[in-house]
Design a protein around this motif. Structure first.
Motif, mmCIF file in Angstrom:
data_model
loop_
_atom_site.group_PDB
_atom_site.id
_atom_site.type_symbol
_atom_site.label_atom_id
_atom_site.label_comp_id
_atom_site.label_asym_id
_atom_site.label_seq_id
_atom_site.Cartn_x
_atom_site.Cartn_y
_atom_site.Cartn_z
ATOM 1 N N ASP A 31 -29.317 -0.836 -62.765
ATOM 2 C CA ASP A 31 -28.246 -1.661 -62.172
ATOM 3 C C ASP A 31 -28.830 -2.782 -61.334
ATOM 4 O O ASP A 31 -28.402 -3.932 -61.411
ATOM 5 C CB ASP A 31 -27.318 -0.793 -61.300
ATOM 6 N N THR A 41 -23.896 -7.601 -59.893
ATOM 7 C CA THR A 41 -24.088 -6.167 -60.035
ATOM 8 C C THR A 41 -23.372 -5.672 -61.268
ATOM 9 O O THR A 41 -22.320 -6.179 -61.638
ATOM 10 C CB THR A 41 -23.515 -5.434 -58.809
ATOM 11 N N SER A 44 -19.657 -0.247 -62.052
ATOM 12 C CA SER A 44 -19.786 1.205 -62.101
ATOM 13 C C SER A 44 -18.492 1.816 -62.595
ATOM 14 O O SER A 44 -17.440 1.207 -62.530
ATOM 15 C CB SER A 44 -20.114 1.744 -60.699
ATOM 16 N N GLU A 47 -15.800 2.408 -59.779
ATOM 17 C CA GLU A 47 -15.203 1.265 -59.072
ATOM 18 C C GLU A 47 -15.053 0.097 -60.028
ATOM 19 O O GLU A 47 -15.961 -0.688 -60.226
ATOM 20 C CB GLU A 47 -16.084 0.861 -57.887
ATOM 21 N N GLU A 184 -17.875 -7.823 -55.320
ATOM 22 C CA GLU A 184 -19.325 -7.992 -55.398
ATOM 23 C C GLU A 184 -19.968 -7.797 -54.034
ATOM 24 O O GLU A 184 -21.059 -7.208 -53.924
ATOM 25 C CB GLU A 184 -19.664 -9.387 -55.936
ATOM 26 N N ARG A 187 -20.365 -4.089 -53.375
ATOM 27 C CA ARG A 187 -21.441 -3.505 -54.176
ATOM 28 C C ARG A 187 -22.808 -3.882 -53.628
ATOM 29 O O ARG A 187 -23.738 -3.070 -53.608
ATOM 30 C CB ARG A 187 -21.292 -3.967 -55.630
ATOM 31 N N THR A 190 -23.553 -1.729 -50.732
ATOM 32 C CA THR A 190 -23.894 -0.368 -51.153
ATOM 33 C C THR A 190 -25.338 -0.293 -51.639
ATOM 34 O O THR A 190 -26.104 0.611 -51.259
ATOM 35 C CB THR A 190 -22.951 0.098 -52.270
#
Length: 319
Positions: A31, A41, A44, A47, A184, A187, A190
């Motif tokens: 990823d 990204t 997933s 999400e 974005e 992400r 994260t």
């Protein structure tokens, strides 16, 4: 036999656990690799983005909002239209008209964006010469019709125009881009929490700064759109005149046409007579000056003529 199976199951379960952890780590690294390559990204499974486009550049046809409706469905119920109105008005009471515009603007919860007046001059406390004013006013759209009706009473409306610019597509497109950028941003945060390499952290923070800047700019654009849609722009051109322009209605019947033609002829004759009077009045000073110069010349000419006749008479008598 059962004991042998149990002995085989233990190492198999351990092997599966190691493979699961390894696959998860490989997916996470993959990823980030995709993000580093494409600048985005990878989505997933847990999400999914709230707003997606089929074209990849913010097209409206497939955008889905939080309400579960596509933008095409929402547009029908919530259009974004910027309204602009222009009016040119003649008035014999300029000061009163300006005060009226100010009062109505305040009453309708609007404001004067700009104003400009010119012309005229003060003489003994009174204005001499016609004045001109232009006022750019922002009025809430729900008060616009009432405001315009009131303003039209301050004089004679010479010209009027109204325009509506539909920015629905631009508005919802910008709104969808903001939502995508916020996804974005989440992400990136994260991944940033899980990253340990300094180079990865620097790259992520750089992209995070770019995303936040884009969000801020697009949010500012949405606020500008909201302001333009909520408040109509009214431009009033105010002209001071001694006599307002008479707005004539088009005659319908033959009799009305005759009456209108007769009135026009009388008015034309009246204007011609006024013009002649003005010409005569303007010529009088020059005529008086010519008379002042001409009278002495005529008197001298007559005296010279009289003397000449006397000389001729004397010569004739001598002969």
């Amino acid at each position: 036999m059962k004991k042998g199976i149990k002995k085989l199951l233990v190492p198999l379960m351990a092997l599966m656990l190691v493979m699961t952890i390894g696959c998860g780590k490989m997916k996470s690294e993959r990823d980030y690799a995709e993000y580093s390559t494409n600048g985005q990204t990878a989505p997933s499974r847990s999400e999914e983005p709230k707003a997606e486009t089929s074209s990849g550049r913010g097209g409206l046809s497939n955008i889905t909002s939080d309400s579960g409706m596509t933008v095409d469905q929402e547009v029908g119920t919530d259009r974004k239209v910027i309204r602009t109105v222009r009016k040119e008005i003649e008035t014999k009471e300029f000061d009163k008209a300006v005060n009226f515009i100010n009062e109505r603007t305040i009453r309708d919860k609007g404001y004067i964006q700009s104003s400009n007046t010119s012309g005229g001059r003060l003489l003994n406390g009174n204005y001499v010469g016609d004045r001109y004013g232009e006022f750019v006013i922002r009025i809430p759209v729900d008060k616009l019709n009432t405001f315009l009706k009131d303003v039209e009473t301050i004089g004679v409306v010479i010209s009027s125009s109204e325009n509506g610019e539909d920015i629905t597509a631009q508005y919802f497109d910008t709104e969808a881009r903001v939502k995508t950028l916020k996804i974005e941003e989440e992400r990136l945060l994260t991944i940033l929490e899980k990253s340990e390499k300094l180079t990865d952290i620097i790259e992520l923070e750089k992209r995070l700064s770019e995303v936040r800047t884009d969000i801020e700019n697009l949010t500012g654009t949405l606020k500008k759109y909201d302001n333009l849609v909520a408040l109509a722009t009214v431009t009033i051109t105010l002209r001071e005149v001694q006599e307002v322009t008479e707005l004539k209605t088009k005659p319908v019947s033959f009799g009305e046409k005759i009456v209108t033609s007769f009135k026009d002829s009388v008015n034309s004759l009246y204007e011609i007579l006024k013009g002649l009077v003005l010409v005569i009045v303007s010529v009088i000073p020059f005529a008086a000056l010519a008379a002042v110069v001409a009278v002495p010349i005529v008197i001298l000419a007559k005296k010279h003529e009289k003397k000449a006749k006397e000389v001729i008479k004397k010569e004739t008598e001598k002969e």
